[in-house]
Design a protein around this motif. Structure first.
Motif, PDB file in Angstrom:
ATOM      1  N   ALA A  96       0.835  -1.208   0.000  1.00 31.97           N
ATOM      2  CA  ALA A  96       0.000   0.000   0.000  1.00 31.97           C
ATOM      3  C   ALA A  96       0.870   1.260   0.000  1.00 31.97           C
ATOM      4  O   ALA A  96       0.549   2.243  -0.689  1.00 31.97           O
ATOM      5  N   LYS A  97       1.959   1.243   0.731  1.00 32.91           N
ATOM      6  CA  LYS A  97       2.855   2.404   0.773  1.00 32.91           C
ATOM      7  C   LYS A  97       3.520   2.638  -0.581  1.00 32.91           C
ATOM      8  O   LYS A  97       3.680   3.781  -1.014  1.00 32.91           O
ATOM      9  N   GLU A  98       3.896   1.561  -1.243  1.00 33.86           N
ATOM     10  CA  GLU A  98       4.516   1.695  -2.567  1.00 33.86           C
ATOM     11  C   GLU A  98       3.501   2.193  -3.595  1.00 33.86           C
ATOM     12  O   GLU A  98       3.829   3.008  -4.454  1.00 33.86           O
ATOM     13  N   MET A  99       2.256   1.718  -3.501  1.00 32.39           N
ATOM     14  CA  MET A  99       1.222   2.174  -4.426  1.00 32.39           C
ATOM     15  C   MET A  99       0.867   3.635  -4.158  1.00 32.39           C
ATOM     16  O   MET A  99       0.597   4.393  -5.098  1.00 32.39           O
ATOM     17  N   TYR A 100       0.872   4.043  -2.889  1.00 31.01           N
ATOM     18  CA  TYR A 100       0.651   5.452  -2.577  1.00 31.01           C
ATOM     19  C   TYR A 100       1.760   6.300  -3.208  1.00 31.01           C
ATOM     20  O   TYR A 100       1.493   7.358  -3.782  1.00 31.01           O
ATOM     21  N   ALA A 101       2.998   5.832  -3.091  1.00 35.13           N
ATOM     22  CA  ALA A 101       4.128   6.564  -3.682  1.00 35.13           C
ATOM     23  C   ALA A 101       3.930   6.715  -5.186  1.00 35.13           C
ATOM     24  O   ALA A 101       4.162   7.791  -5.751  1.00 35.13           O
ATOM     25  N   LYS A 110      -4.733   5.941   0.081  1.00 31.11           N
ATOM     26  CA  LYS A 110      -5.242   7.294   0.309  1.00 31.11           C
ATOM     27  C   LYS A 110      -4.921   8.192  -0.887  1.00 31.11           C
ATOM     28  O   LYS A 110      -3.970   7.938  -1.639  1.00 31.11           O
ATOM     29  N   GLN A 111      -5.718   9.204  -1.035  1.00 27.79           N
ATOM     30  CA  GLN A 111      -5.539  10.157  -2.136  1.00 27.79           C
ATOM     31  C   GLN A 111      -4.268  10.960  -1.905  1.00 27.79           C
ATOM     32  O   GLN A 111      -4.047  11.485  -0.815  1.00 27.79           O
ATOM     33  N   PRO A 112      -3.429  11.079  -2.923  1.00 23.48           N
ATOM     34  CA  PRO A 112      -2.193  11.846  -2.752  1.00 23.48           C
ATOM     35  C   PRO A 112      -2.445  13.348  -2.821  1.00 23.48           C
ATOM     36  O   PRO A 112      -3.478  13.797  -3.326  1.00 23.48           O
ATOM     37  N   GLU A 113      -1.490  14.080  -2.325  1.00 24.81           N
ATOM     38  CA  GLU A 113      -1.527  15.528  -2.422  1.00 24.81           C
ATOM     39  C   GLU A 113      -1.504  15.923  -3.905  1.00 24.81           C
ATOM     40  O   GLU A 113      -0.952  15.205  -4.723  1.00 24.81           O
ATOM     41  N   SER A 114      -2.073  17.101  -4.203  1.00 26.12           N
ATOM     42  CA  SER A 114      -2.046  17.565  -5.586  1.00 26.12           C
ATOM     43  C   SER A 114      -1.718  19.047  -5.698  1.00 26.12           C
ATOM     44  O   SER A 114      -1.578  19.560  -6.805  1.00 26.12           O
TER      45      SER A 114
END
Length: 162
Positions: free
Chosen positions: A15-20, A74-78
């Motif tokens: 999950a952390k890698e996919m968030y990245a 989670k949705q990343p910053e944009s």
């Protein structure tokens, strides 16, 4: 098969890698929108690498007959204020991933799961490279300043990185 505790930790890292990957796609889009095409392409390509990191763990889980449970990402910053802001946040994110990998390595030693410990050594080396890469980009942007025509040169520099 891996222990449930080990499989859970590896699933969390997926999950952390996919968030990245999603974060870098978001940053890439910001760069393209602000005409930093070199940085946009670099971050777009890097998002693919982060996805590959997740897939590598998924493959390991599959090879060990361990369940894959993909958690919501989670949705990343944009919203970013500058090219420097983008790369400072990227560097900070890589530091957090390094901490996560180090925690995983320590956990595997505690669990006496030496096979997974060995598997994670690739990630340890990869994080060393990632930190150096992104710290270097931040340093270059700070060197030329965060504004004006010099950012074009930084963008071209970033475009040539792999």
């Amino acid at each position: 098969m891996l222990s449930k505790k080990v499989a859970k930790k590896l699933n969390e890292q997926v999950a952390k890698e996919m968030y990245a990957a999603n974060l870098y796609l978001s940053m890439s889009s910001w760069c393209y929108t602000h005409r930093f095409d070199g940085a946009g392409k670099f971050l777009f390509d890097h998002a693919g690498e982060e996805s590959d990191h997740a897939k590598k763990i998924i493959t390991y889980l599959n090879e060990t007959d361990s369940p894959l449970v993909i958690a919501p990402i989670k949705q990343p910053e944009s919203e970013f204020t500058s090219l420097l802001d983008v790369f400072e946040r990227t560097y900070e994110h890589e530091l957090s991933i390094t901490a996560s990998i180090n925690d995983l390595v320590e956990f595997m030693l505690e669990q006496k799961d030496y096979s997974t410990f060995n598997f994670l050594q690739w990630y340890v080396a990869e994080q060393h490279e990632e930190e150096a890469l992104f710290r270097g980009i931040v340093d270059k942007i700070k060197l030329v300043g965060d504004g004006g025509n010099s950012l074009y040169l930084v963008d071209q520099y970033i475009k040539g990185l792999k």
